[in-house]
Design an enzyme around this catalytic site. Sequence first.
Site, PDB file in Angstrom:
ATOM      1  N   CYS A   1       0.817  -1.227   0.000  1.00  0.00           N
ATOM      2  CA  CYS A   1       0.000   0.000   0.000  1.00  0.00           C
ATOM      3  C   CYS A   1       0.846   1.271   0.000  1.00  0.00           C
ATOM      4  O   CYS A   1       0.344   2.360  -0.245  1.00  0.00           O
ATOM      5  CB  CYS A   1      -0.938   0.001   1.205  1.00  0.00           C
ATOM      6  SG  CYS A   1      -1.945  -1.487   1.289  1.00  0.00           S
TER       7      CYS A   1
ATOM      8  N   HIS B   1      -3.201   6.821   4.037  1.00  0.00           N
ATOM      9  CA  HIS B   1      -3.650   5.618   3.338  1.00  0.00           C
ATOM     10  C   HIS B   1      -5.034   5.240   3.843  1.00  0.00           C
ATOM     11  O   HIS B   1      -5.301   5.240   5.053  1.00  0.00           O
ATOM     12  CB  HIS B   1      -2.654   4.475   3.560  1.00  0.00           C
ATOM     13  CG  HIS B   1      -3.132   3.183   2.996  1.00  0.00           C
ATOM     14  ND1 HIS B   1      -3.647   3.089   1.721  1.00  0.00           N
ATOM     15  CD2 HIS B   1      -3.200   1.937   3.526  1.00  0.00           C
ATOM     16  CE1 HIS B   1      -4.010   1.846   1.497  1.00  0.00           C
ATOM     17  NE2 HIS B   1      -3.763   1.119   2.576  1.00  0.00           N
TER      18      HIS B   1
ATOM     19  N   ASN C   1     -10.282  -0.021   0.545  1.00  0.00           N
ATOM     20  CA  ASN C   1      -8.825   0.082   0.527  1.00  0.00           C
ATOM     21  C   ASN C   1      -8.326  -0.310  -0.870  1.00  0.00           C
ATOM     22  O   ASN C   1      -8.491  -1.461  -1.286  1.00  0.00           O
ATOM     23  CB  ASN C   1      -8.269  -0.862   1.604  1.00  0.00           C
ATOM     24  CG  ASN C   1      -6.760  -0.853   1.710  1.00  0.00           C
ATOM     25  OD1 ASN C   1      -6.076  -0.333   0.827  1.00  0.00           O
ATOM     26  ND2 ASN C   1      -6.237  -1.437   2.764  1.00  0.00           N
TER      27      ASN C   1
HETATM   28  N1  COA Z   1     -18.463  -9.060   9.098  1.00  0.00           N
HETATM   29  C1  COA Z   1     -18.888  -9.465  10.301  1.00  0.00           C
HETATM   30  N2  COA Z   1     -18.036  -9.876  11.282  1.00  0.00           N
HETATM   31  C2  COA Z   1     -16.739  -9.877  10.982  1.00  0.00           C
HETATM   32  C3  COA Z   1     -16.225  -9.490   9.738  1.00  0.00           C
HETATM   33  C4  COA Z   1     -17.159  -9.067   8.774  1.00  0.00           C
HETATM   34  N3  COA Z   1     -16.776  -8.660   7.548  1.00  0.00           N
HETATM   35  N4  COA Z   1     -14.894  -9.601   9.752  1.00  0.00           N
HETATM   36  C5  COA Z   1     -14.553 -10.061  10.960  1.00  0.00           C
HETATM   37  N5  COA Z   1     -15.668 -10.230  11.724  1.00  0.00           N
HETATM   38  C6  COA Z   1     -15.774 -10.699  13.101  1.00  0.00           C
HETATM   39  C7  COA Z   1     -14.580 -11.557  13.483  1.00  0.00           C
HETATM   40  O1  COA Z   1     -14.795 -12.892  13.091  1.00  0.00           O
HETATM   41  C8  COA Z   1     -14.597 -11.395  15.000  1.00  0.00           C
HETATM   42  O2  COA Z   1     -15.581 -12.243  15.523  1.00  0.00           O
HETATM   43  P1  COA Z   1     -15.330 -13.004  16.914  1.00  0.00           P
HETATM   44  O3  COA Z   1     -15.183 -11.922  17.920  1.00  0.00           O
HETATM   45  O4  COA Z   1     -16.582 -13.796  17.068  1.00  0.00           O
HETATM   46  O5  COA Z   1     -14.092 -13.805  16.714  1.00  0.00           O
HETATM   47  C9  COA Z   1     -15.070  -9.956  15.195  1.00  0.00           C
HETATM   48  O6  COA Z   1     -15.720  -9.587  13.976  1.00  0.00           O
HETATM   49  C10 COA Z   1     -13.960  -8.981  15.494  1.00  0.00           C
HETATM   50  O7  COA Z   1     -12.929  -9.179  14.544  1.00  0.00           O
HETATM   51  P2  COA Z   1     -11.633  -8.277  14.595  1.00  0.00           P
HETATM   52  O8  COA Z   1     -10.660  -8.737  13.562  1.00  0.00           O
HETATM   53  O9  COA Z   1     -11.137  -8.199  16.005  1.00  0.00           O
HETATM   54  O10 COA Z   1     -12.233  -6.848  14.198  1.00  0.00           O
HETATM   55  P3  COA Z   1     -11.531  -5.442  14.225  1.00  0.00           P
HETATM   56  O11 COA Z   1     -12.325  -4.490  14.999  1.00  0.00           O
HETATM   57  O12 COA Z   1     -10.064  -5.535  14.526  1.00  0.00           O
HETATM   58  O13 COA Z   1     -11.667  -4.983  12.700  1.00  0.00           O
HETATM   59  C11 COA Z   1     -10.277  -4.800  10.731  1.00  0.00           C
HETATM   60  C12 COA Z   1     -11.026  -5.734  11.680  1.00  0.00           C
HETATM   61  C13 COA Z   1      -9.564  -5.638   9.672  1.00  0.00           C
HETATM   62  C14 COA Z   1     -11.267  -3.877  10.072  1.00  0.00           C
HETATM   63  C15 COA Z   1      -9.234  -3.977  11.526  1.00  0.00           C
HETATM   64  O14 COA Z   1      -8.532  -4.816  12.413  1.00  0.00           O
HETATM   65  C16 COA Z   1      -8.258  -3.236  10.668  1.00  0.00           C
HETATM   66  O15 COA Z   1      -8.599  -2.312   9.977  1.00  0.00           O
HETATM   67  N6  COA Z   1      -6.959  -3.589  10.735  1.00  0.00           N
HETATM   68  C17 COA Z   1      -5.919  -2.882  10.045  1.00  0.00           C
HETATM   69  C18 COA Z   1      -5.977  -3.077   8.552  1.00  0.00           C
HETATM   70  C19 COA Z   1      -4.877  -2.275   7.891  1.00  0.00           C
HETATM   71  O16 COA Z   1      -4.525  -1.219   8.310  1.00  0.00           O
HETATM   72  N7  COA Z   1      -4.281  -2.788   6.856  1.00  0.00           N
HETATM   73  C20 COA Z   1      -3.195  -2.048   6.257  1.00  0.00           C
HETATM   74  C21 COA Z   1      -2.526  -2.822   5.276  1.00  0.00           C
HETATM   75  S1  COA Z   1      -3.563  -3.169   3.890  1.00  0.00           S
END
Ligand code: COA
Length: 322
Positions: free
Chosen positions: A112, A248, A278
């Site tokens: 990215c 980003h 993204n």
């Molecule tokens: N819809 C519904 N539930 C979802 C889901 C979706 N699309 N994706 C994940 N979940 C669930 C998970 O299974 C988890 O369930 P559980 O608690 O029963 O295990 C719960 O939601 C929480 O998941 P989690 O991964 O902890 O969520 P989060 O708040 O961390 O959000 C992201 C996930 C990916 C949005 C976030 O972590 C993020 O943005 N990370 C950084 C990404 C980034 O910056 N990338 C840069 C490089 S490309």
Amino acid sequence: MVFKMKIIGFGKGIPARCVSNDDIAQFLDTSDEWIFTRTGIKTRYVCTTETLTDLSVTAANGALEDAKLNPDDIDLIICATLGGDYGTPSLSCCIAEGIGAKCPCFDVNAACTGFIYALELASGFISSGKAKNVLIVSAEMMSAKTDWSDRNTCVLFGDGAAGCVVTAGNAVKYINLSSAAMPNSTVLNMPNGTGNSPFTKEQKSSGFLHMQGQEVFKFVVNIVESELKLVQERTGLSPAQIDLFLLHQANKRIIDFTGAKLKQPPEKFPCNIQRYGNLSSASIPLLLFETVKSGQIKPGDTLLLCAFGAGLTAGTCVIVWE
Ligand code: COA
């Protein structure tokens, strides 16, 4: 270090098909509510018939037209991408063919952060006199790289290309590139396969993009914070002196967190993640393009571009808009 460079034209290539969160909830256990509140994303554009070369050539032609240049005026094409339509030829070679240019071309993969890496490379070519006009295209087909049965990743990304022409000038004041090895490479990766070599001990096929979101989130907020501290140390610019922060577009919560940490108002953080998701390396150039064209960026404005991605890689650029 002085970067003798300015941006003189923009273009974009976005697929026709817009996919909403509700569209995805038709086939995956997810919801508009979850995706929007956790990420800020409402829609993303996804290729149906378009190739990545199609999107990239559209972006390249748009940038040339905007810069009032012909393909012959371009001395170098740099494409930032996780991968084009082919392993080889590079996407930049496909762009050259598509626009009718005959200059050197190469791709750079810094995930990215690719656009900031491409800017730094372009500045080297321009400062050394090797190139006058450099075409940079950031282009990603994330829909081909994510597993559409994995709700942790596929909802986050979109497809698209954004390009610009850079030439000699004084707008770019600072670029810093960095990388920080993740504690565990499985936190964010996309494995290549081993092919069918009879000599490989264990044959593996290529995999989809895999991400442990929370781990990446923590890593990203730290690396953004240290990049922004470096800007202040090296340029003397305080957050209050930056007119717009173009971060980003990985997650609206990361952008809001950074704004709160810097005690800067949300208006200083333009966003398009709501519409595009993204776009990996294409996020920042597309945001810059749209913010310039909407009139939100005016000559004399100080802009801070900050990208981060797999690796982790990170990169920051300060531009005083001309
Ligand atoms: N819809 C519904 N539930 C979802 C889901 C979706 N699309 N994706 C994940 N979940 C669930 C998970 O299974 C988890 O369930 P559980 O608690 O029963 O295990 C719960 O939601 C929480 O998941 P989690 O991964 O902890 O969520 P989060 O708040 O961390 O959000 C992201 C996930 C990916 C949005 C976030 O972590 C993020 O943005 N990370 C950084 C990404 C980034 O910056 N990338 C840069 C490089 S490309």
